[in-house]
Enzyme design. Structure first.
Site, short mmCIF file in Angstrom:
data_model
loop_
_atom_site.label_atom_id
_atom_site.label_comp_id
_atom_site.label_asym_id
_atom_site.label_seq_id
_atom_site.Cartn_x
_atom_site.Cartn_y
_atom_site.Cartn_z
N THR A 11 0.64 -1.24 0.34
CA THR A 11 -0.02 -0.20 0.10
C THR A 11 0.48 1.14 -0.13
O THR A 11 0.25 2.40 -0.24
CB THR A 11 -1.45 -0.11 1.35
OG1 THR A 11 0.27 -0.03 1.79
CG2 THR A 11 -1.50 -1.26 0.92
N VAL A 14 6.28 2.71 -2.45
CA VAL A 14 7.90 1.78 -3.60
C VAL A 14 6.98 0.35 -3.92
O VAL A 14 6.36 -0.13 -4.89
CB VAL A 14 8.88 1.61 -2.38
CG1 VAL A 14 9.06 0.58 -3.56
CG2 VAL A 14 9.27 2.64 -1.97
N SER A 40 -3.89 -2.07 7.16
CA SER A 40 -4.06 -2.65 5.48
C SER A 40 -5.45 -3.36 5.09
O SER A 40 -5.21 -3.72 3.98
CB SER A 40 -2.68 -1.91 4.68
OG SER A 40 -2.65 -1.38 5.62
N CYS A 130 17.79 4.64 -1.99
CA CYS A 130 18.09 5.21 -3.44
C CYS A 130 18.78 6.23 -4.07
O CYS A 130 19.36 5.94 -4.88
CB CYS A 130 16.15 5.92 -3.14
SG CYS A 130 16.72 6.53 -1.92
N PRO A 182 -1.35 29.45 8.19
CA PRO A 182 -0.50 28.65 9.26
C PRO A 182 0.09 27.32 8.44
O PRO A 182 0.07 26.55 8.36
CB PRO A 182 -1.38 28.09 10.68
CG PRO A 182 -2.93 28.33 10.72
CD PRO A 182 -2.69 28.73 8.97
N ARG A 235 17.47 17.55 1.53
CA ARG A 235 15.53 17.31 0.73
C ARG A 235 16.08 18.38 0.02
O ARG A 235 15.73 19.53 1.24
CB ARG A 235 15.32 17.14 2.16
CG ARG A 235 13.78 16.18 1.82
CD ARG A 235 13.69 15.19 1.35
NE ARG A 235 14.11 13.90 2.37
CZ ARG A 235 14.33 13.15 2.08
NH1 ARG A 235 13.95 12.30 0.83
NH2 ARG A 235 14.31 12.01 2.86
N HIS A 242 15.60 12.19 -7.86
CA HIS A 242 16.74 12.80 -6.81
C HIS A 242 18.20 13.25 -8.11
O HIS A 242 18.35 12.19 -8.64
CB HIS A 242 16.92 11.38 -5.95
CG HIS A 242 16.46 11.25 -5.13
ND1 HIS A 242 15.38 11.38 -4.22
CD2 HIS A 242 16.57 10.34 -3.63
CE1 HIS A 242 14.60 10.76 -3.14
NE2 HIS A 242 15.71 9.91 -3.33
#
EC number: 1.2.1.11
Length: 344
Positions: A11, A14, A40, A130, A182, A235, A242
């Site tokens: 779920t 990946v 799940s 990764c 906010p 990040r 990436h």
């Protein structure tokens, strides 16, 4: 007779990508099972034009399953992978749980396919981080040609590397900025919308983060223990893909033109390197693609035998799901695994 494949963590981002790629690449599977946690159970996920109902990993019997693609996190993998392996099912694990175990091969099929032979010790094969996967795909052919001694890499890692929560946080914060609501940070340590954060995973005693340490340790295990590597992992507010700015020092001379020709012929690499506006790849173009893209190849004039380049890849595919399925394909191609139902 085809194989029976289980996808654990089906779920998640990946896991869903694994199901997509299994179908896209026509993996010889007669049966595919979607697994996840108890909460799940019964959730539906897509596999090609079929819908699979998620079953519970905790209680699943793997005795008739050939391969388990594990993308349920390190703690879950540590708990379940040994059990699955003992039941004769090969685990291909996407977490960091087994990468540094001497009895578990860490495999990128374009880079170190022969390492896969060691999987029988625990029936577990590890997928690299990764950011490491795309890096070593680009480094391997250059290392073969001129022997790499040192690598300096700065990463620009998308929020999908932090899972669905990371993607949701970027979306929510971006919307909040535009409507003057906010801005709340839950997944990341600082605001990610319209910002960059030089911090991925936990800090270690030497000042590096765990993500940076992973790149160092995994490159040595996959490619060459003699390579020195230092990384700064950042990040960035990108959903998928990436990017890496890579500086490489070699033992022998190698020109940018030579490197370009070598990489054009290398498995898994696609060179897009025109010295003009737009003559390079960004993470936006890499999304949904299998290749590791290499651009901005140039000689580094500050060191002897140095090159700089820009490396981009879809982290959910080559960085995780695709690499795992390529490992499964390698097992089949080398005859290292046979369908249990056929054997019976």
């Amino acid at each position: 007779m085809g194989f029976k494949i289980a996808v654990a963590g089906a779920t998640g981002n990946v896991g869903r990508e694994m199901l997509n790629i299994l179908e896209e690449r026509g993996f010889p599977a007669d049966e595919v099972v979607a697994l996840a946690s108890r909460r799940s159970f019964g959730t539906e996920v897509s596999y090609g034009d079929r819908t699979l109902k998620v079953k519970t990993l905790d209680t699943y019997d793997f005795s008739d399953t050939d391969i388990c693609l594990m993308s349920a996190g390190g703690n879950v993998s540590k708990e379940h992978s040994p059990r699955i392996g003992r039941q004769g099912c090969v685990v291909i694990d996407n977490s960091s749980a087994w990468r540094y175990d001497q009895d578990v091969p860490l495999v990128v099929p374009e880079v170190n396919p022969d390492a896969i032979d060691g999987f029988t010790r625990k029936n577990i094969i590890a997928n690299p981080n990764c950011s490491t996967a795309q890096l070593v795909v680009a480094l391997k052919p250059l290392h073969d040609a001129a022997k790499i001694t040192r690598v300096v890499v700065s990463t620009y890692q998308s929020v999908s590397g932090a899972g669905k929560d990371g993607m949701d946080e970027l979306f929510t914060q971006t919307r909040a900025v535009y409507v003057a609501d906010p801005v709340e940070s839950k997944k990341f340590t600082k605001r990610i919308a319209f910002n960059v954060i030089p911090h991925i995973d936990v800090f270690m005693e030497d000042g590096y983060t765990k993500e940076e340490w992973k790149m160092m340790a995994e490159t040595k295990k996959i490619l060459d223990p003699k390579i020195k590597l230092t990384a700064t992992c950042v990040r960035v507010p990108v959903f998928i893909g990436h990017s890496e700015a890579v500086n490489v020092e070699f033992e022998r001379p190698i020109s940018a033109e030579e490197a370009r020709d070598i990489l054009r012929d290398a498995p898994g690499c696609l060179v897009i390197d025109k010295r003009e506006d737009g003559g390079y790849i960004t993470p936006l173009e890499s999304a949904g693609e299998d290749a590791t893209y290499i651009s901005r190849i140039r000689e580094d004039i500050t060191v002897e035998n140095g090159l700089s380049m820009w490396v981009v890849s879809d982290n959910l595919r080559k960085g995780a799901a695709l690499n795992a399925i390529q490992i499964a394909e390698l097992l089949v191609a080398r005859g290292l695994i046979q369908p249990k139902k056929q054997a019976a």
